[in-house]
Scaffold this motif. Structure first.
Motif, PDB file in Angstrom:
ATOM      1  N   GLU A  13      -4.461-109.962   7.035  1.00 47.60           N
ATOM      2  CA  GLU A  13      -3.229-110.576   6.534  1.00 47.60           C
ATOM      3  C   GLU A  13      -2.262-110.974   7.643  1.00 47.60           C
ATOM      4  OE1 GLU A  13      -1.434-108.078   3.645  1.00 47.60           O
ATOM      5  OE2 GLU A  13      -3.112-108.182   2.227  1.00 47.60           O
TER       6      GLU A  13
ATOM      7  N   ASN B 213      -9.338-113.853  10.778  1.00 48.58           N
ATOM      8  CA  ASN B 213      -8.470-114.578   9.843  1.00 48.58           C
ATOM      9  C   ASN B 213      -8.466-113.982   8.439  1.00 48.58           C
ATOM     10  OD1 ASN B 213      -7.094-116.551  11.318  1.00 48.58           O
ATOM     11  ND2 ASN B 213      -8.828-117.954  11.274  1.00 48.58           N
ATOM     12  N   THR B 214      -9.353-113.022   8.183  1.00 47.34           N
ATOM     13  CA  THR B 214      -9.308-112.333   6.895  1.00 47.34           C
ATOM     14  C   THR B 214      -8.216-111.270   6.869  1.00 47.34           C
ATOM     15  OG1 THR B 214     -10.969-110.689   7.599  1.00 47.34           O
ATOM     16  CG2 THR B 214     -11.782-112.692   6.534  1.00 47.34           C
TER      17      THR B 214
END
Length: 214
Positions: A78, A75-76
């Motif tokens: 983009e 989820n880090t």
């Protein structure tokens, strides 16, 4: 007893979430495992290597680390946005898929090569031989191990509470925080897990008997 009765509806809601995650993840994991197993048996080295790396990477790391990697790590990026539920389902599916892949590979290889040769002599292609001759026989042998892995995956869903999924375990924690009745609540949670796992075992025994008779 009053605390247990008041907690049951809330815990049952959590059980529904647990079963939803489990069923979806196991279905995805089954087909993922089948694909990876076939890749491991591929005549092409690069495909075998990719499949082996996937299996070794998943089996060689704790599922909790996999969960953190998928939910917090991916989820880090983009271009990726996974909510808690999808991250949990994906984690259980990938983990189960790696183990299913090895179960299926061993099951397929346990079938005598003469079966494939006989199918080929009748004019069947490699795909047809695998679909109609090898896999049906292999699945019968793999059924007990499939069930064992499904039970393990069901237990693994309890770890999803650490990322905030409102499953049975997480709801149990919430109830304990509200009532301070840890002993009673955890007994109920344990009994609910036991019932589902026991039903899975009964289903496995039924399917084994049916396949033996057919």
């Amino acid at each position: 007893m009053e605390v247990i009765m008041k907690s049951l509806p809330y815990l049952f809601d959590g059980l529904q979430v647990t079963l939803k995650v489990f069923v979806i993840a196991i279905i995805i994991g089954f087909f993922l495992g089948l694909i990876v197993a076939l890749l491991r048996l591929s005549p092409f080295f690069i495909l075998r290597w990719i499949a082996k790396f996937f299996v070794d990477a998943i089996r060689g790391t704790p599922i909790l680390v996999q969960l953190f990697f998928i939910y917090f790590g991916l989820n880090t990026l983009e271009f990726i946005s996974l909510d808690r539920m999808n991250a949990g389902i994906l984690t259980i599916a990938i983990n189960a898929g790696a183990y299913y892949a090895e179960i299926m590979r061993a099951g397929i290889q346990s079938i005598d090569r003469g079966q494939d040769e006989a199918a080929r002599s009748l004019g069947l292609t490699n795909v047809q031989s695998m679909k109609f001759v090898i896999l049906p026989q292999a699945f019968r042998r793999m059924l007990p191990t499939f069930t064992n892995q499904a039970i393990i995956s069901l237990k693994d869903t309890s770890l999803l509470s650490v990322i905030g999924i409102a499953d049975l375990t997480q709801r149990g924690q919430v109830q304990i925080a509200a009532t301070f009745k840890a002993f009673e609540i955890w007994i109920v949670v344990g009994v609910l897990y036991f019932i589902i796992i026991y039903l899975l075992s009964l289903l496995s025994s039924f399917l084994e008997r049916r396949f033996k008779l057919s």
